[in-house]
Design an enzyme around this catalytic site. Structure first.
Site, PDB file in Angstrom:
ATOM      1  N   SER A 267       0.848  -1.192   0.000  1.00 14.72           N
ATOM      2  CA  SER A 267       0.000   0.000   0.000  1.00 14.72           C
ATOM      3  C   SER A 267       0.877   1.232   0.000  1.00 14.72           C
ATOM      4  CB  SER A 267      -0.901   0.010   1.238  1.00 14.72           C
ATOM      5  OG  SER A 267      -1.552   1.264   1.384  1.00 14.72           O
TER       6      SER A 267
ATOM      7  N   TYR B  95      -2.023   0.732  10.504  1.00 11.95           N
ATOM      8  CA  TYR B  95      -2.093   0.193   9.141  1.00 11.95           C
ATOM      9  C   TYR B  95      -0.793   0.466   8.385  1.00 11.95           C
ATOM     10  CZ  TYR B  95      -3.633  -0.451   4.304  1.00 11.95           C
ATOM     11  OH  TYR B  95      -3.741  -0.862   2.996  1.00 11.95           O
TER      12      TYR B  95
END
Length: 249
Positions: A136, A149
């Site tokens: 990501s 995250y």
């Protein structure tokens, strides 16, 4: 696709297979003629996927490695696509529930590591294989309210780099796909489905899961002496560094 075109791989295991990028990838790989093991928790969605394209369902939580390995049995996995991931909350780190920290680290980082450890010895013995990880942009740059995250994805990225060092000379490829904003259900838990749609996608041109699946297919299809080590892909309207994105006029 011939075996040589796919780095001699004929069987792929895709995690997070029942929605978004995972589902699109299963469909794409089946189009390419690969046998696909589709791993997910939603039995009904797995059944639909099997009926639609002939993928082999594996119903399990990626955190339950005993259940995963029991269903894999002795089937060789030539291509592993670690796609399953969660962004279970968007909160300042001083307000985040410790349970959510564990969940994101467990699913986004620990599960891919453990699953890699399961399939990798066979790849080393066979002297071919392809390990693919969905990273990501949140693991490459800081974003607000992603204090758990982001590190989970950053850890996954460094894991890929370490794998390449360990596997040098084995013929096994390691690829990390690093997307910016993709129109999936990733934010559904953190924001709610309608809020995520209104906040992140309405009026924006986000990448679609099918676009990422096509990139994965391309990476797999390259000759086995070509390894795309890291591929970053963003919407044309998004820039890194704080997640700036504009609406297309």
């Amino acid at each position: 696709m011939s075996e040589s075109e796919a780095g001699r791989g004929t069987t792929a295991l895709v995690t997070g297979a029942t929605s978004g990028i995972g589902r699109a990838t299963v469909l794409k790989l089946r189009e390419m003629g690969l046998e696909v093991l589709a791993l997910g928790r939603n039995a009904a969605a797995l059944a639909e996927l099997k009926a639609e394209c002939g993928a082999t369902p594996i119903e399990a939580d990626v955190r339950d490695m005993a259940a995963v390995t029991a269903q894999l049995g002795d089937r060789p996995v030539d291509i592993l696509i670690n796609n399953a991931g969660i962004l279970s909350t968007r909160a300042r780190f001083d307000e985040i529930d410790p349970v959510e920290i564990d969940a994101m680290i467990d699913i986004n980082l620990k599960a891919p590591m453990h699953l890699t450890r399961v399939v990798l010895p066979g790849m080393v013995t066979r002297k071919h294989g392809h390990l693919i990880y969905l990273g990501s942009s949140g693991g490459r740059a800081p974003y607000p309210s992603m204090g758990a995250y982001g590190p989970s994805k950053a850890g996954l990225s460094l894991f890929c780099d370490n794998l390449r060092c360990d596997l040098l000379g084995t013929g096994i490829r390691v690829s990390e796909i690093v997307p910016g904003r993709v129109q999936t259900d990733l934010y559904r838990t953190a924001l709610g489905a309608e809020a995520a749609k209104a906040t992140l996608y309405d009026g924006y041109r986000a990448i679609l899961p099918e676009n990422i699946a096509s990139l994965i297919a391309t990476v797999i299809s390259l000759p086995d002496f070509v390894d795309v080590s890291r591929l970053e892909v963003f919407p044309t309207d998004q820039a890194t560094g704080g997640g700036s994105i504009v609406k297309f006029a």
